[in-house]
Design a protein around this motif. Sequence first.
Motif, PDB file in Angstrom:
ATOM      1  N   VAL A   1      33.487  39.264  30.530  1.00 29.24           N
ATOM      2  CA  VAL A   1      34.700  38.737  31.261  1.00 29.24           C
ATOM      3  C   VAL A   1      33.990  38.095  32.680  1.00 29.24           C
ATOM      4  O   VAL A   1      33.652  38.708  33.461  1.00 29.24           O
ATOM      5  CB  VAL A   1      35.596  39.983  32.044  1.00 29.24           C
ATOM      6  CG1 VAL A   1      36.595  39.727  32.594  1.00 29.24           C
ATOM      7  CG2 VAL A   1      36.036  40.555  30.790  1.00 29.24           C
ATOM      8  N   LEU A   2      33.839  37.141  33.015  1.00 31.45           N
ATOM      9  CA  LEU A   2      32.885  36.469  34.003  1.00 31.45           C
ATOM     10  C   LEU A   2      33.831  36.352  35.095  1.00 31.45           C
ATOM     11  O   LEU A   2      33.239  36.541  36.115  1.00 31.45           O
ATOM     12  CB  LEU A   2      32.375  35.115  33.512  1.00 31.45           C
ATOM     13  CG  LEU A   2      31.650  34.712  32.230  1.00 31.45           C
ATOM     14  CD1 LEU A   2      31.376  33.451  32.430  1.00 31.45           C
ATOM     15  CD2 LEU A   2      30.522  35.788  32.626  1.00 31.45           C
ATOM     16  N   ALA A   3      34.962  36.284  34.813  1.00 27.99           N
ATOM     17  CA  ALA A   3      35.868  35.796  35.747  1.00 27.99           C
ATOM     18  C   ALA A   3      37.890  36.234  35.383  1.00 27.99           C
ATOM     19  O   ALA A   3      37.184  36.167  34.550  1.00 27.99           O
ATOM     20  CB  ALA A   3      36.157  34.199  36.953  1.00 27.99           C
ATOM     21  N   ALA A   4      38.044  36.836  36.175  1.00 28.86           N
ATOM     22  CA  ALA A   4      39.673  37.497  35.944  1.00 28.86           C
ATOM     23  C   ALA A   4      41.123  36.818  36.809  1.00 28.86           C
ATOM     24  O   ALA A   4      41.687  37.304  37.047  1.00 28.86           O
ATOM     25  CB  ALA A   4      39.506  38.277  35.404  1.00 28.86           C
ATOM     26  N   GLY A   5      40.468  35.753  36.690  1.00 27.15           N
ATOM     27  CA  GLY A   5      41.943  34.705  37.972  1.00 27.15           C
ATOM     28  C   GLY A   5      41.898  35.078  39.027  1.00 27.15           C
ATOM     29  O   GLY A   5      41.162  35.702  39.606  1.00 27.15           O
TER      30      GLY A   5
ATOM     31  N   ALA B   1      36.661  29.175  41.845  1.00 27.36           N
ATOM     32  CA  ALA B   1      36.599  30.567  41.948  1.00 27.36           C
ATOM     33  C   ALA B   1      35.469  30.737  41.377  1.00 27.36           C
ATOM     34  O   ALA B   1      34.936  31.511  42.096  1.00 27.36           O
ATOM     35  CB  ALA B   1      37.150  31.495  42.181  1.00 27.36           C
ATOM     36  N   ALA B   2      35.016  30.843  40.083  1.00 31.28           N
ATOM     37  CA  ALA B   2      34.384  30.974  39.319  1.00 31.28           C
ATOM     38  C   ALA B   2      33.112  30.218  39.950  1.00 31.28           C
ATOM     39  O   ALA B   2      31.642  31.249  40.079  1.00 31.28           O
ATOM     40  CB  ALA B   2      34.402  30.579  37.873  1.00 31.28           C
ATOM     41  N   LEU B   3      32.973  29.412  39.768  1.00 33.25           N
ATOM     42  CA  LEU B   3      31.685  28.649  40.715  1.00 33.25           C
ATOM     43  C   LEU B   3      31.119  28.733  42.165  1.00 33.25           C
ATOM     44  O   LEU B   3      30.030  28.760  42.113  1.00 33.25           O
ATOM     45  CB  LEU B   3      32.473  26.949  41.209  1.00 33.25           C
ATOM     46  CG  LEU B   3      32.284  26.087  39.961  1.00 33.25           C
ATOM     47  CD1 LEU B   3      32.771  24.884  39.637  1.00 33.25           C
ATOM     48  CD2 LEU B   3      31.056  25.594  38.711  1.00 33.25           C
ATOM     49  N   GLU B   4      32.191  29.453  42.529  1.00 35.42           N
ATOM     50  CA  GLU B   4      32.200  30.168  44.097  1.00 35.42           C
ATOM     51  C   GLU B   4      31.256  31.052  43.486  1.00 35.42           C
ATOM     52  O   GLU B   4      30.539  32.107  44.776  1.00 35.42           O
ATOM     53  CB  GLU B   4      32.720  30.251  44.508  1.00 35.42           C
ATOM     54  CG  GLU B   4      33.110  28.906  45.284  1.00 35.42           C
ATOM     55  CD  GLU B   4      34.703  28.427  46.899  1.00 35.42           C
ATOM     56  OE1 GLU B   4      35.167  29.923  46.557  1.00 35.42           O
ATOM     57  OE2 GLU B   4      34.829  27.640  46.430  1.00 35.42           O
ATOM     58  N   ALA B   5      31.226  31.864  42.868  1.00 32.45           N
ATOM     59  CA  ALA B   5      31.164  33.085  42.458  1.00 32.45           C
ATOM     60  C   ALA B   5      29.566  32.985  42.006  1.00 32.45           C
ATOM     61  O   ALA B   5      29.017  34.291  41.231  1.00 32.45           O
ATOM     62  CB  ALA B   5      31.945  34.290  41.864  1.00 32.45           C
TER      63      ALA B   5
END
Length: 330
Positions: free
Chosen positions: A194-198, A233-237
Amino acid sequence: MAKRRTSRRRRKTSLTPFQTAVFSLVGLCLALGLWVGAASGVGAAPTWQEIYTAVGLAEPLPAADLPENTDAVHFIDVGQADATLLQSGGEYCLVDAGETDSEQALMSYLEQMGVTRLKLLVMSHPHADHIGSMAAVLENLEVEQVLLPDFDKAPYPTTRLFEKVMDAIEASGATVSTAAAGQSYPVGSGSLQVLAAGVETDNYNDLSQVLLFESGELSVLLSGDGEKPVEQAALEAGVVPRADVFKAAHHGSDTSNTMEFLQAIRPQYIAVSCGLGNSYGHPHAEPMERFELIGAQVLRTDQDGSVVIASTENGLQSYTSNASKAKEAA
Ligand SMILES: [Zn+2]
């Protein structure tokens, strides 16, 4: 005159129920007999898939000849919906379970694949085109673990369908987890991360996780129906990796599939899961242009049927049920 024509036509075409049953049975036996005859010529017994296909009850299974321990991803043709099967070392993870109307197609595909047990069942988000046949999956297969979206980030769903799925999860006895960034779930010799969760939202699409499946030489990135806020959000993280295969987000909608996200993934293959002539116009023209610009090979369930991308001796190979159909007809 019109009356006579009608009666003549009726006399010509009508069969008694007994005759219909006999003809159907003869047809079925003939199809089976032809098939078994052909198969015995090469010394192989027909599989259920081959029998289903011979009598026209199922689409040909793409990549049917690959061994069970193959690393593969299956984008099952469930119409305007999502059902993605991840395969590694003889174990399976199913991400989403199509809509209610696609239950027959989904269950038939899983049965033909010989899938009786899921290591993991993932709900990307609670929309009907992702959870429609999830209760049927839980009732018919042994499910070890269920991964849910983080419902703390959105108003809790109240639909009858969602309640039915949650009841089926409870009745199944599966372990239940809530998605959180950084989790990793083993599947065969590979893993689902899980790379990101919404994101915090009132749009259920944006509850979709960003998931990375890795097994052997194969990597697959899935982001459900996540829209631009999920991708941003995933790119920023800084968690978006390169991956071989990407499932076009949100059925190929222009609400998703931003150029920045695609350039980070740089996939060799993009699979679009959508229904033929769907009312949303998916996949949209703009993301299709972006898919072409980044040089990905695009496969679509509405045109290609079920799509499989598997790791083979010759590298990654794609298979489609429509190509299998063509091969059979040739
Ligand atoms: Zn959807």
